[in-house]
Design an enzyme around this catalytic site. Sequence first.
Site, PDB file in Angstrom:
ATOM      1  N   LEU A  55      34.486  52.639  72.685  1.00 10.17           N
ATOM      2  CA  LEU A  55      33.948  51.387  72.552  1.00 10.17           C
ATOM      3  C   LEU A  55      32.041  51.544  72.638  1.00 10.17           C
ATOM      4  O   LEU A  55      31.485  52.802  72.434  1.00 10.17           O
ATOM      5  CB  LEU A  55      33.688  51.310  73.821  1.00 10.17           C
ATOM      6  CG  LEU A  55      35.318  50.618  74.666  1.00 10.17           C
ATOM      7  CD1 LEU A  55      34.808  50.741  76.294  1.00 10.17           C
ATOM      8  CD2 LEU A  55      35.647  49.729  74.628  1.00 10.17           C
ATOM      9  N   SER A  56      31.717  50.797  72.448  1.00  5.84           N
ATOM     10  CA  SER A  56      30.178  50.633  72.314  1.00  5.84           C
ATOM     11  C   SER A  56      29.418  51.042  73.300  1.00  5.84           C
ATOM     12  O   SER A  56      29.610  50.817  74.492  1.00  5.84           O
ATOM     13  CB  SER A  56      29.567  49.403  71.943  1.00  5.84           C
ATOM     14  OG  SER A  56      27.732  48.699  71.872  1.00  5.84           O
ATOM     15  N   GLY A  57      28.901  51.641  72.892  1.00  4.76           N
ATOM     16  CA  GLY A  57      27.530  53.187  73.911  1.00  4.76           C
ATOM     17  C   GLY A  57      28.481  54.186  74.450  1.00  4.76           C
ATOM     18  O   GLY A  57      27.928  54.818  75.847  1.00  4.76           O
ATOM     19  N   SER A  58      29.511  54.715  73.854  1.00  2.00           N
ATOM     20  CA  SER A  58      30.310  55.608  74.786  1.00  2.00           C
ATOM     21  C   SER A  58      29.863  57.025  74.356  1.00  2.00           C
ATOM     22  O   SER A  58      30.549  58.220  74.998  1.00  2.00           O
ATOM     23  CB  SER A  58      31.865  55.455  74.157  1.00  2.00           C
ATOM     24  OG  SER A  58      31.786  55.747  72.374  1.00  2.00           O
ATOM     25  N   GLY A  59      28.790  57.072  73.361  1.00  2.00           N
ATOM     26  CA  GLY A  59      28.088  58.112  73.424  1.00  2.00           C
ATOM     27  C   GLY A  59      28.529  58.599  71.737  1.00  2.00           C
ATOM     28  O   GLY A  59      28.853  59.602  71.268  1.00  2.00           O
ATOM     29  N   LYS A  60      29.597  58.088  70.524  1.00  2.24           N
ATOM     30  CA  LYS A  60      29.767  58.579  69.424  1.00  2.24           C
ATOM     31  C   LYS A  60      28.863  58.944  68.506  1.00  2.24           C
ATOM     32  O   LYS A  60      28.676  59.464  68.439  1.00  2.24           O
ATOM     33  CB  LYS A  60      30.432  57.282  68.686  1.00  2.24           C
ATOM     34  CG  LYS A  60      31.842  56.956  69.991  1.00  2.24           C
ATOM     35  CD  LYS A  60      32.162  55.520  67.985  1.00  2.24           C
ATOM     36  CE  LYS A  60      31.811  53.950  68.044  1.00  2.24           C
ATOM     37  NZ  LYS A  60      31.569  54.064  69.046  1.00  2.24           N
ATOM     38  N   SER A  69      35.881  51.308  65.647  1.00  3.42           N
ATOM     39  CA  SER A  69      37.386  50.278  65.013  1.00  3.42           C
ATOM     40  C   SER A  69      38.079  50.915  66.161  1.00  3.42           C
ATOM     41  O   SER A  69      39.040  51.908  66.738  1.00  3.42           O
ATOM     42  CB  SER A  69      37.806  51.952  64.350  1.00  3.42           C
ATOM     43  OG  SER A  69      37.232  53.477  64.763  1.00  3.42           O
TER      44      SER A  69
HETATM   45  S1  ADX Z   1      33.772  47.660  64.413  1.00  5.28           S
HETATM   46  O1  ADX Z   1      34.488  47.691  64.705  1.00  5.28           O
HETATM   47  O2  ADX Z   1      33.797  47.061  62.997  1.00  5.28           O
HETATM   48  O3  ADX Z   1      33.966  48.998  64.094  1.00  5.28           O
HETATM   49  P1  ADX Z   1      30.869  48.697  64.583  1.00  5.28           P
HETATM   50  O4  ADX Z   1      31.639  50.254  64.657  1.00  5.28           O
HETATM   51  O5  ADX Z   1      30.921  48.909  62.669  1.00  5.28           O
HETATM   52  O6  ADX Z   1      32.646  47.870  64.384  1.00  5.28           O
HETATM   53  O7  ADX Z   1      30.045  48.338  64.794  1.00  5.28           O
HETATM   54  C1  ADX Z   1      29.379  48.451  66.673  1.00  5.28           C
HETATM   55  C2  ADX Z   1      28.464  48.015  66.468  1.00  5.28           C
HETATM   56  O8  ADX Z   1      27.613  46.550  66.647  1.00  5.28           O
HETATM   57  C3  ADX Z   1      28.301  48.410  68.340  1.00  5.28           C
HETATM   58  O9  ADX Z   1      28.114  49.771  68.504  1.00  5.28           O
HETATM   59  C4  ADX Z   1      27.311  47.386  69.076  1.00  5.28           C
HETATM   60  O10 ADX Z   1      25.829  48.331  68.229  1.00  5.28           O
HETATM   61  C5  ADX Z   1      27.286  46.155  66.983  1.00  5.28           C
HETATM   62  N1  ADX Z   1      27.807  45.132  68.395  1.00  5.28           N
HETATM   63  C6  ADX Z   1      27.737  43.593  67.859  1.00  5.28           C
HETATM   64  N2  ADX Z   1      28.218  42.766  67.989  1.00  5.28           N
HETATM   65  C7  ADX Z   1      29.693  43.435  68.401  1.00  5.28           C
HETATM   66  C8  ADX Z   1      30.595  42.742  68.858  1.00  5.28           C
HETATM   67  N3  ADX Z   1      30.744  41.217  69.082  1.00  5.28           N
HETATM   68  N4  ADX Z   1      31.502  44.021  69.511  1.00  5.28           N
HETATM   69  C9  ADX Z   1      31.296  45.468  69.329  1.00  5.28           C
HETATM   70  N5  ADX Z   1      30.114  45.541  68.702  1.00  5.28           N
HETATM   71  C10 ADX Z   1      29.645  44.898  68.537  1.00  5.28           C
END
Ligand code: ADX
Length: 191
Positions: A32-37, A105
């Site tokens: 997830l976003s903010g998970s620490g990747k 992803s």
């Molecule tokens: S992915 O789903 O296409 O793999 P990716 O890793 O490139 O996503 O981008 C994710 C980053 O975009 C998040 O860490 C966050 O900062 C930002 N972001 C902005 N809008 C979204 C959204 N709708 N869903 C997830 N991440 C978002």
Amino acid sequence: MHNIFPTNNILIRADKEKLLQQKGICIWFTGLSGSGKTTIAIALEKELRKKGLLTQILDGDNIRAGINNNLGFSDEDRTENIRRIAEITKLFVNCGVITICCFVSPTEKIRTLAKSIIGEKDFFEIFVNTPIEVCEKRDVKGLYAKARKGEIKDFTGVNAPFEEPKNPFLILNNEKSVQENVEIITNKINA
Ligand code: ADX
């Protein structure tokens, strides 16, 4: 592809790996976003640098600010995002570089696409398994708050799906420190 004749292996990969004295691989962080990747990736890069290894980090926010700045977060755009990233990763891996990818992803389909482009034997999937409650509490970028208010649609974990990887190379636990997780990775990849 009409009238297109890709040239492969201008100088062969083995030659470049010999020069660098390392093997090119892709370490693919999903979560997830903010998970620490990205935090773990940066610490991992520093550790590998100490061991004399050449790395390149590719990260969602950076790639989306540059080469993929025309893409959003629909399923179609996320797929194209990952397709381009996987092609870029393949170039680095074929150059012998340890390529560390940090992308939400979120679906099995997207990760399978990345793996098929990069090549199964070079693809090491690491699931940064931080629960959404923790990511949301951190909310470093303020995006969870916006998504809850309905200001962002298709936000992963809130109103867009995240499918946990079925059979990752490694699962990381957020209760461990960043440095502990880095050690787990370097041990597992023998670096
Ligand atoms: S992915 O789903 O296409 O793999 P990716 O890793 O490139 O996503 O981008 C994710 C980053 O975009 C998040 O860490 C966050 O900062 C930002 N972001 C902005 N809008 C979204 C959204 N709708 N869903 C997830 N991440 C978002």
